[in-house]
Design an enzyme around this catalytic site. Structure first.
Site, PDB file in Angstrom:
ATOM      1  CD  GLN A 208      -3.127   4.151   4.153  1.00 50.56           C
ATOM      2  OE1 GLN A 208      -3.586   3.293   4.904  1.00 50.56           O
ATOM      3  NE2 GLN A 208      -1.832   4.218   3.885  1.00 50.56           N
TER       4      GLN A 208
ATOM      5  CG  ASN B  96      -0.784   8.860   4.052  1.00 51.06           C
ATOM      6  OD1 ASN B  96      -1.478   9.792   3.634  1.00 51.06           O
ATOM      7  ND2 ASN B  96       0.536   8.921   4.058  1.00 51.06           N
TER       8      ASN B  96
ATOM      9  CB  CYS C  69       6.809   8.427   2.481  1.00 52.94           C
ATOM     10  SG  CYS C  69       5.604   7.470   1.621  1.00 52.94           S
TER      11      CYS C  69
ATOM     12  N   GLY D   5      -0.133   2.073  -6.202  1.00 48.20           N
ATOM     13  CA  GLY D   5      -1.049   3.185  -5.942  1.00 48.20           C
ATOM     14  C   GLY D   5      -0.452   4.478  -6.467  1.00 48.20           C
ATOM     15  CB  THR D   6       3.050   5.724  -6.508  1.00 47.36           C
ATOM     16  OG1 THR D   6       3.224   5.623  -5.090  1.00 47.36           O
ATOM     17  CG2 THR D   6       3.814   6.905  -7.053  1.00 47.36           C
TER      18      THR D   6
ATOM     19  CB  SER E  47      -1.927   0.415  -3.271  1.00 52.21           C
ATOM     20  OG  SER E  47      -0.712  -0.270  -3.206  1.00 52.21           O
TER      21      SER E  47
HETATM   22  N1  PLP Z   1      -1.658   7.063  -1.493  1.00 56.84           N
HETATM   23  C1  PLP Z   1      -1.741   6.855  -0.176  1.00 56.84           C
HETATM   24  C2  PLP Z   1      -2.790   7.569   0.624  1.00 56.84           C
HETATM   25  C3  PLP Z   1      -0.856   5.976   0.461  1.00 56.84           C
HETATM   26  O1  PLP Z   1      -0.934   5.789   1.780  1.00 56.84           O
HETATM   27  C4  PLP Z   1       0.122   5.313  -0.328  1.00 56.84           C
HETATM   28  C5  PLP Z   1       1.110   4.436   0.293  1.00 56.84           C
HETATM   29  O2  PLP Z   1       1.456   4.561   1.445  1.00 56.84           O
HETATM   30  C6  PLP Z   1       0.149   5.565  -1.716  1.00 56.84           C
HETATM   31  C7  PLP Z   1      -0.753   6.441  -2.250  1.00 56.84           C
HETATM   32  C8  PLP Z   1       1.144   4.898  -2.603  1.00 56.84           C
HETATM   33  O3  PLP Z   1       0.809   3.541  -2.814  1.00 56.84           O
HETATM   34  P1  PLP Z   1       1.948   2.529  -3.326  1.00 56.84           P
HETATM   35  O4  PLP Z   1       2.764   2.192  -2.116  1.00 56.84           O
HETATM   36  O5  PLP Z   1       1.207   1.345  -3.851  1.00 56.84           O
HETATM   37  O6  PLP Z   1       2.709   3.229  -4.361  1.00 56.84           O
END
Ligand code: PLP
Length: 393
Positions: A179, A151, A327, A72-73, A199
């Site tokens: 999410q 999140n 995180c 997702g990042t 993701s």
């Molecule tokens: N965006 C949101 C809202 C998230 O909650 C997360 C992960 O916790 C991410 C992006 C990042 O996703 P990934 O863990 O697949 O990099």
């Protein structure tokens, strides 16, 4: 001994055994490279394209609008950096104060390379005011990026309204739906979304695979360079097993979302209802209705400094929850940025308990949690009697 209770699905979800079964052949006998012309390659290509269609079907997209990424990042990075680069750099981006670091840190990077960034405030429920978006749009604005579901607090943004305002202004709208995907119905056409990140590991798929929806006609520059896979937007040999897992996870989410979300929302409301009696200083943080079905963000008035102890006490009693986003939970005791943005003072912003339910939870686990949580709270330093705020209303 009773089995552990996993209530931290916003951090990550367990792999669905059906997803694992779908992935199995691509971890073992079917090892072809989807770019190869021989039979092994063609089989891998077919599997990737089937997954692309499964992901697209989850939110009303065309398969050719899905770009697979490693997370997702990465999808967020590609959406933001790719849009700005495709427009020749600089420009103006609008986002919100409660975005995930994958968006906020990318905005910070863009700022260092000459892009102007406006960060919209949110209200006490974590909602962006559409009027503030209207006021922030400029001629130079290229992209608006507002998450679909937060999140930390679980609040759902009025994405349709924000998307419409953005479209009327003639710029692109991205939503980080990491999410939200698989938990709430999404239709990219109806919402006016141009770019959407997701993701796999948040919807009972594997870690290390994500996707970006890119509406037909949207110009993006790549951020990873190489062999030109994924329409040149994401070079690298495809993670075939991971992509197959994401596709299977999307297909199951599509079939089961309505019943699953109703079940999670019922548990969420049951927990809230019980806590009103058993833990009177507990309170719900975030919007009471515009929120993810299985997401509870709880504050404990007067005991905010005790959240690390509470998470540890629950862990010792067999319950996995978190004290903020995954995180930030390494920094328990430090003010949670999302709550600060929502207007909490620094003392109150230090403490929250995030309880997030998922597909494989059971009634029995919810009942057990309702027994364990009040006991764990009594082991903390008690709240002062004159705690004057309540969030129940
Ligand atoms: N965006 C949101 C809202 C998230 O909650 C997360 C992960 O916790 C991410 C992006 C990042 O996703 P990934 O863990 O697949 O990099």
């Amino acid at each position: 001994m009773a089995s552990r209770i996993y209530f931290d699905h916003s951090a990550t979800t367990p792999l669905d055994p059906r997803v694992r079964a779908a992935m199995g052949p691509y971890l073992d006998g079917q090892y072809g490279n989807p770019s190869s012309l021989h039979q092994e390659g063609r089989e891998a290509r077919d599997a990737v394209e089937k997954a692309r269609a499964q992901v697209a079907a989850l939110f009303g997209a065309e398969p050719s609008e899905i770009i697979f990424t490693a997370s997702g990042t990465e999808a967020d990075n590609l959406a933001l950096v790719g849009t700005i680069r495709a427009g020749g750099g600089s420009g103006h981006v609008i986002t919100s104060a409660i975005e995930h670091a994958a968006v906020l840190e990318t905005c910070r990077f863009l700022e260092c390379t000459g892009t102007e960034v406006t960060i919209l405030p949110v209200n006490g429920d974590g909602l962006v005011d559409p009027a503030s978006l209207k006021g922030a749009l400029r001629d130079q604005t290229r992209l608006v990026s507002i998450m679909m579901a937060n999140n930390v607090v679980g609040t759902l943004q009025p994405v349709g309204e924000l998307g419409l305002i953005t479209a009327q202004h003639g710029c692109l709208f991205h939503t980080d739906a990491v999410q939200a995907v698989g938990k709430v119905p999404i239709d990219v056409e109806q919402l006016g979304v141009d770019l959407l990140s997701l993701s796999a590991h948040k919807l009972h798929g594997p870690k290390g695979v994500g996707a970006l929806y890119v509406r037909h006609g949207v110009c993006l520059d790549p951020i990873v360079f190489g062999g030109g896979q994924e329409r040149g937007l994401r070079s690298a040999t495809e993670n075939v097993a991971g992509i197959v897992g994401l596709g299977a996870a999307a297909a199951h989410a599509r079939e089961e979302m309505a019943t699953e979300s109703a079940r999670l929302a019922t548990w969420r409301e049951r927990i809230l209802h019980e806590l009103r009696e058993s833990v009177p200083n507990a309170c719900l943080i975030g919007h009471s209705e515009k929120r993810l079905p299985g997401h509870l963000c709880l504050g404990f008035a007067g005991q905010e400094g005790e959240m690390l102890k509470l998470v540890q006490a629950l862990d010792a009693s067999g319950v996995a929850v978190s004290a903020g986003s995954a995180c930030s939970s390494a920094h328990v005791g430090v003010a949670e940025k999302t709550l600060v943005a929502m207007g909490f003072d620094s003392a109150r912003a230090r403490g929250l308990l995030r309880v997030t339910l998922g597909r494989f939870n059971t009634d029995e686990e919810v009942e057990r949690f309702l027994h364990i949580l009040p006991q764990a709270v009594t082991s903390l330093v008690p709240a002062e009697n004159d705690v004057s705020y309540s969030f129940w209303d």
